[in-house]
Scaffold this motif. Structure first.
Motif, mmCIF file in Angstrom:
data_model
loop_
_atom_site.group_PDB
_atom_site.id
_atom_site.type_symbol
_atom_site.label_atom_id
_atom_site.label_comp_id
_atom_site.label_asym_id
_atom_site.label_seq_id
_atom_site.Cartn_x
_atom_site.Cartn_y
_atom_site.Cartn_z
ATOM 1 N N LEU A 150 0.916 -1.087 -0.079
ATOM 2 C CA LEU A 150 -0.043 0.132 0.155
ATOM 3 C C LEU A 150 0.628 1.316 0.121
ATOM 4 C CD1 LEU A 150 -2.981 0.871 0.103
ATOM 5 C CD2 LEU A 150 -2.920 1.068 2.604
ATOM 6 N N CYS A 151 0.587 2.394 -0.838
ATOM 7 C CA CYS A 151 1.449 3.588 -1.083
ATOM 8 C C CYS A 151 0.257 4.220 0.028
ATOM 9 C CB CYS A 151 1.201 3.974 -2.542
ATOM 10 S SG CYS A 151 2.124 5.529 -2.704
ATOM 11 N N SER A 152 1.302 5.628 0.172
ATOM 12 C CA SER A 152 0.632 6.693 1.126
ATOM 13 C C SER A 152 -0.577 7.288 0.311
ATOM 14 C CB SER A 152 1.630 7.744 1.355
ATOM 15 O OG SER A 152 2.235 8.296 0.115
ATOM 16 N N CYS A 153 -0.709 7.207 -1.068
ATOM 17 C CA CYS A 153 -1.918 7.809 -1.779
ATOM 18 C C CYS A 153 -3.026 6.885 -1.488
ATOM 19 C CB CYS A 153 -1.367 7.886 -3.127
ATOM 20 S SG CYS A 153 -1.115 6.494 -4.457
ATOM 21 N N GLY A 154 -2.915 5.734 -0.910
ATOM 22 C CA GLY A 154 -4.109 4.849 -0.806
ATOM 23 C C GLY A 154 -4.056 3.852 -1.980
ATOM 24 N N ARG A 155 -3.190 3.948 -3.072
ATOM 25 C CA ARG A 155 -3.199 2.845 -3.826
ATOM 26 C C ARG A 155 -2.102 1.734 -3.796
ATOM 27 N NH1 ARG A 155 -4.726 7.583 -5.464
ATOM 28 N NH2 ARG A 155 -6.742 7.671 -6.814
ATOM 29 N N GLN A 156 -2.232 0.548 -4.338
ATOM 30 C CA GLN A 156 -1.307 -0.325 -4.232
ATOM 31 C C GLN A 156 -0.202 -0.529 -5.454
ATOM 32 O OE1 GLN A 156 -4.490 -3.726 -3.477
ATOM 33 N NE2 GLN A 156 -2.730 -4.437 -2.337
ATOM 34 N N GLY A 157 0.896 -0.912 -4.765
ATOM 35 C CA GLY A 157 1.978 -1.325 -5.941
ATOM 36 C C GLY A 157 2.594 -0.143 -6.738
ATOM 37 N N CYS A 158 2.468 1.173 -6.025
ATOM 38 C CA CYS A 158 2.970 2.335 -6.995
ATOM 39 C C CYS A 158 4.648 2.243 -6.667
ATOM 40 C CB CYS A 158 2.676 3.674 -5.787
ATOM 41 S SG CYS A 158 1.026 4.177 -6.290
ATOM 42 N N LEU A 159 5.089 2.949 -7.758
ATOM 43 C CA LEU A 159 6.743 2.806 -7.810
ATOM 44 C C LEU A 159 7.072 3.447 -6.555
ATOM 45 C CD1 LEU A 159 8.769 1.920 -9.809
ATOM 46 C CD2 LEU A 159 8.787 4.308 -10.813
ATOM 47 N N GLU A 160 6.729 4.268 -5.827
ATOM 48 C CA GLU A 160 7.065 5.120 -4.687
ATOM 49 C C GLU A 160 7.341 4.237 -3.642
ATOM 50 O OE1 GLU A 160 5.937 9.217 -2.436
ATOM 51 O OE2 GLU A 160 6.566 9.076 -4.579
ATOM 52 N N VAL A 161 6.631 3.040 -3.330
ATOM 53 C CA VAL A 161 6.768 1.874 -2.376
ATOM 54 C C VAL A 161 7.584 1.077 -2.792
ATOM 55 C CG1 VAL A 161 4.698 2.568 -1.092
ATOM 56 C CG2 VAL A 161 4.509 0.983 -2.991
ATOM 57 N N LEU A 162 8.047 0.886 -4.099
ATOM 58 C CA LEU A 162 8.759 -0.017 -4.760
ATOM 59 C C LEU A 162 10.354 0.596 -5.135
ATOM 60 C CD1 LEU A 162 6.323 -2.020 -6.538
ATOM 61 C CD2 LEU A 162 7.305 -2.659 -4.595
ATOM 62 N N ALA A 163 10.704 1.843 -4.816
ATOM 63 C CA ALA A 163 11.758 2.253 -5.366
ATOM 64 C C ALA A 163 12.254 3.519 -4.650
ATOM 65 C CB ALA A 163 11.860 2.398 -7.055
ATOM 66 N N SER A 164 11.785 3.517 -3.291
ATOM 67 C CA SER A 164 12.056 4.585 -2.546
ATOM 68 C C SER A 164 12.832 4.280 -1.188
ATOM 69 C CB SER A 164 10.850 5.483 -2.265
ATOM 70 O OG SER A 164 10.119 4.768 -1.303
ATOM 71 N N ASP A 165 13.075 5.437 -0.419
ATOM 72 C CA ASP A 165 13.742 4.940 0.821
ATOM 73 C C ASP A 165 12.675 3.843 1.508
ATOM 74 O OD1 ASP A 165 15.773 6.780 0.127
ATOM 75 O OD2 ASP A 165 15.080 8.083 1.429
ATOM 76 N N GLN A 166 11.353 4.118 1.666
ATOM 77 C CA GLN A 166 10.348 3.411 2.354
ATOM 78 C C GLN A 166 10.684 1.798 1.822
ATOM 79 O OE1 GLN A 166 6.437 4.593 1.447
ATOM 80 N NE2 GLN A 166 5.599 2.666 2.416
ATOM 81 N N PHE A 167 10.997 1.461 0.699
ATOM 82 C CA PHE A 167 11.053 0.274 0.298
ATOM 83 C C PHE A 167 12.458 -0.249 0.785
ATOM 84 C CE2 PHE A 167 13.351 -2.365 -2.747
ATOM 85 C CZ PHE A 167 12.794 -3.547 -2.866
#
Length: 387
Positions: A237-254
């Motif tokens: 889950l991304c902070s925008c409320g959607r799943q599998g965004c690049l932001e949660v798969l290629a950022s510091d969070q990941f």
């Protein structure tokens, strides 16, 4: 193209050459040049080669005639830089804030630094073209409002209004990745590069899009929300409320999520020791990778694969000449860039990626600040000069 812009782009240049390139009469050019000299916007810089008669005097921009400020607002830090008319840095200051600092406090302190730098360099307010501000999130460039920034946790903040009222200067506000892209365009020596995409990774993931050497913002200023391109509909889950965004798969969070899994499973002694002393951070992960921790290096390679999928999509959509990867996360690019290139080229449409250069930015803050300042300077040069 009006005379001032022509001198800026092609200077040093003579009056006869200006007349030839504009189609204006020599007497008209002389009158315009006289006004520009009187207002110190241009200066005589010597004589050119003779073609048989008198050597023509050459004109160029007077870089100290006007100044502009570039501001980059990040989570916990603000950079303020003073630039001359050629967008060359004159001075810079960095401010630090606690995470709880309100937008009013951040912008008030920013105004104080701007005023301090202006007075330090004895620049009259009338000689300051304005302030270019870059910040993360969805930006309404027309109103100068930060509509929403999940990284800053700002929502509906009228940056232009607040800074404009307190500084008594014109203000332009732009998404930070767009400013980064515009700054990279200034540094691009190859004029044949017309279409370029600049990607940032770190706390978030974004993209600034340059098409035909102009910044592309989209219909509502939202172009480049690359981090919210979904590459896995069943992903986290991304902070925008959607799943599998690049932001949660290629950022510091990941990176941090995967690192915690390594620590929990006992597969990284280096991270285990570091996590006992303090919380894990992107800096500690980079140290572990540099120390030879293969588990952490695998995490970076996985990030590189995810980012590569996104880059392939950008190549297929925009057919760019060049892609630049920057931002805070680029400091670790040695551990993921080759994987990113491999995946990007593998999944791009055949032949589209053959001539796309994928490079890493050196991480200098100057590019972000120059991009923000350049937007103000470009606006000045778009308007025909009137005395």
């Amino acid at each position: 193209m009006h005379v001032l812009q022509l001198i800026r782009v092609n200077g040093p240049i003579s009056r006869p050459d200006l007349a030839e390139q504009t189609g204006l009469g020599l007497s008209t050019i002389s009158n315009i040049v006289g006004e520009l000299l009187e207002n110190r916007l241009i200066r005589d810089v010597g004589e050119g080669d003779s073609s048989g008669g008198r050597r023509p005097s050459l004109l160029d921009i007077n870089e100290s005639a006007r100044y502009t400020f570039g501001v980059k607002i990040g989570p916990g830090n603000v950079w303020v830089a003073l630039f001359d008319l050629r967008i060359r840095p004159v001075d810079v200051e960095e401010l630090s804030f606690p995470p709880t600092a309100s937008p009013d406090v951040v912008l008030s302190e920013t105004t104080a630094v701007i005023e301090r730098l202006r007075k330090k360099h004895r620049i009259p307010r009338r000689d300051v073209l304005g302030i270019g501000v870059s910040t993360s999130g969805l930006i309404d460039a027309e109103s100068g409002t930060c509509v929403y920034s999940p990284i800053l946790k700002w929502e509906h903040i009228p940056i232009k209004q607040i800074l404009g009222q307190s500084s008594k200067l014109d203000v332009m506000v732009e998404n930070d990745v767009n400013a980064f892209a515009y700054g990279m365009l200034l540094h691009e020596p190859n004029m044949s590069i017309k279409n370029m995409i600049c990607i940032t990774t770190g706390p978030g993931v974004g993209a600034g899009i340059i098409l035909d050497r102009s910044l592309y913002r989209g219909s509502r200023g939202g172009a480049g929300e690359f981090g919210h391109m979904s590459i896995d509909q069943h992903g986290p889950l991304c902070s925008c409320g959607r799943q599998g965004c690049l932001e949660v798969l290629a950022s510091d969070q990941f990176l941090l999520a995967r690192a915690r899994e390594l620590v929990s499973s006992g597969q990284s002694s280096i991270l285990q020791m570091m996590s006992e002393d303090k919380d894990l951070s992107p800096t500690s992960l980079l140290f572990a990778a540099e120390s030879g921790d293969e588990g952490v290096r695998d995490i970076y390679r996985e990030l590189g694969r995810n980012l590569g999928c996104g880059v392939a999509n950008l190549i297929n959509l925009f057919d760019p000449d060049k892609i630049v990867i920057g931002g805070e996360g680029a400091v670790a690019a040695n551990f993921f860039i080759e994987t990113t290139r491999e995946i990007a080229y593998k999944y791009s449409f055949p032949h589209l990626a053959d001539h796309v250069e994928i490079v890493v930015d050196d991480g200098s803050e100057d590019v972000w600040l120059q991009g923000a300042a350049a937007l103000v300077v470009e606006e000045f040069f778009k308007v025909p000069f009137a005395s």
